[in-house]
Design an enzyme around this catalytic site. Sequence first.
Site, short mmCIF file in Angstrom:
data_model
loop_
_atom_site.label_atom_id
_atom_site.label_comp_id
_atom_site.label_asym_id
_atom_site.label_seq_id
_atom_site.Cartn_x
_atom_site.Cartn_y
_atom_site.Cartn_z
N LEU A 95 0.82 -1.24 0.04
CA LEU A 95 0.00 0.02 -0.07
C LEU A 95 0.89 1.31 -0.09
CD1 LEU A 95 -2.77 -0.95 2.68
CD2 LEU A 95 -2.69 -1.52 0.27
N VAL A 131 4.90 -0.94 3.02
CA VAL A 131 4.46 0.20 2.93
C VAL A 131 5.29 0.94 1.60
CG1 VAL A 131 4.39 2.59 3.91
CG2 VAL A 131 3.64 0.50 5.28
N LYS A 132 4.56 1.36 0.71
CA LYS A 132 5.39 1.56 -0.72
C LYS A 132 5.77 3.23 -0.46
CE LYS A 132 4.07 0.49 -4.68
NZ LYS A 132 3.11 0.36 -6.07
N ILE A 133 7.18 3.37 -0.52
CA ILE A 133 7.72 4.84 -0.48
C ILE A 133 8.53 5.14 -1.77
CG2 ILE A 133 9.51 6.08 1.04
CD1 ILE A 133 7.26 5.14 2.56
#
Length: 327
Positions: A95, A131-133
């Site tokens: 996400l 978690v997409k960064i």
Amino acid sequence: MSSQFDQLKLWSVLVGDTGDPALIKTLGVQDATTNPSLILKVAQEPKYQSMLTEAISWGIRQNGDDVQTLTFVLDKIQVNLGLEILKHVPGRVSLEIDARLSFNTEAMVQRAIFLSQLFEKMGGDKKRLLVKIPGTWEGICAAEVLESQGIACNVTLIFNLVQAIAAAKAKVTLVSPFVGRIYDWWIAAYGAEGYSIEADPGVASVANIYSYYKKFDIPTQIMAASFRTKEQVLALAGCDFLTISPKLLEELKKDQQPVERKLSVEEAKKLDIQPVELSESVFRFLMNEDAMATEKLAEGIRIFSGDTQILESAVTEFIRQIAAQEA
């Protein structure tokens, strides 16, 4: 002979590149990844309106100001979709945080923590969340902080080896280099009609990252993304993860031609590769030297930011309608 889909699974984890839970359950993949563009598409489908409405109602109940409410709703939509997707895959879901925070380390850390906590509060297993960064310097610094706090990160929009090296130095869980977008840039920049798979610059970029990581026993995983053709996927057989669109996954399932492993730890170990000593100044200089990486990173952030703003506008209108009904 088994399908190319099944053959690829011998060496690579296959990931569904869609935010649609109904579609995910038909694909037979291990993991799933989403982004603002995919979430926007799903949120506009009538069959998911109840999920959107629930997220809006929840966001309103948090009693924040208008900006906070919008943030709550957007993250709740992602979590709702993520949890629904995880009913249909055995692995993880990625996400993404708001792309407009791409150059603010502290803001990215805070938003990622909120997203992770909300995911757990809603019943999600933290071990199944990435978690997409974004792969900016600030994003990679944020990922380093998050990883130290037990929040696994997927550093995305990777277009240059230096981004991957910085992410590895930050001990992130996974990086996502974009094959197709690199290919697109080279076609547009040089007016070429196309590249053979052996000369494909997107494939070569991922292969270089894979070789560097495996040469130096770097544990960060590689998830090749943004494929334009089935041939690009097959050219990276052996990469840790391959995130593939539903269309290409179906093509792989229908084809029974033999697949050859292209990437392996054993072959990477044989290569003469020198380690890169990295600092912020070196990172920024090497990115500046690479017009493709600089332009595609900026473009990727703009695209995701734009889709987030479109989603915000839709959510704002829904909130207005709900408020009017309750008045």
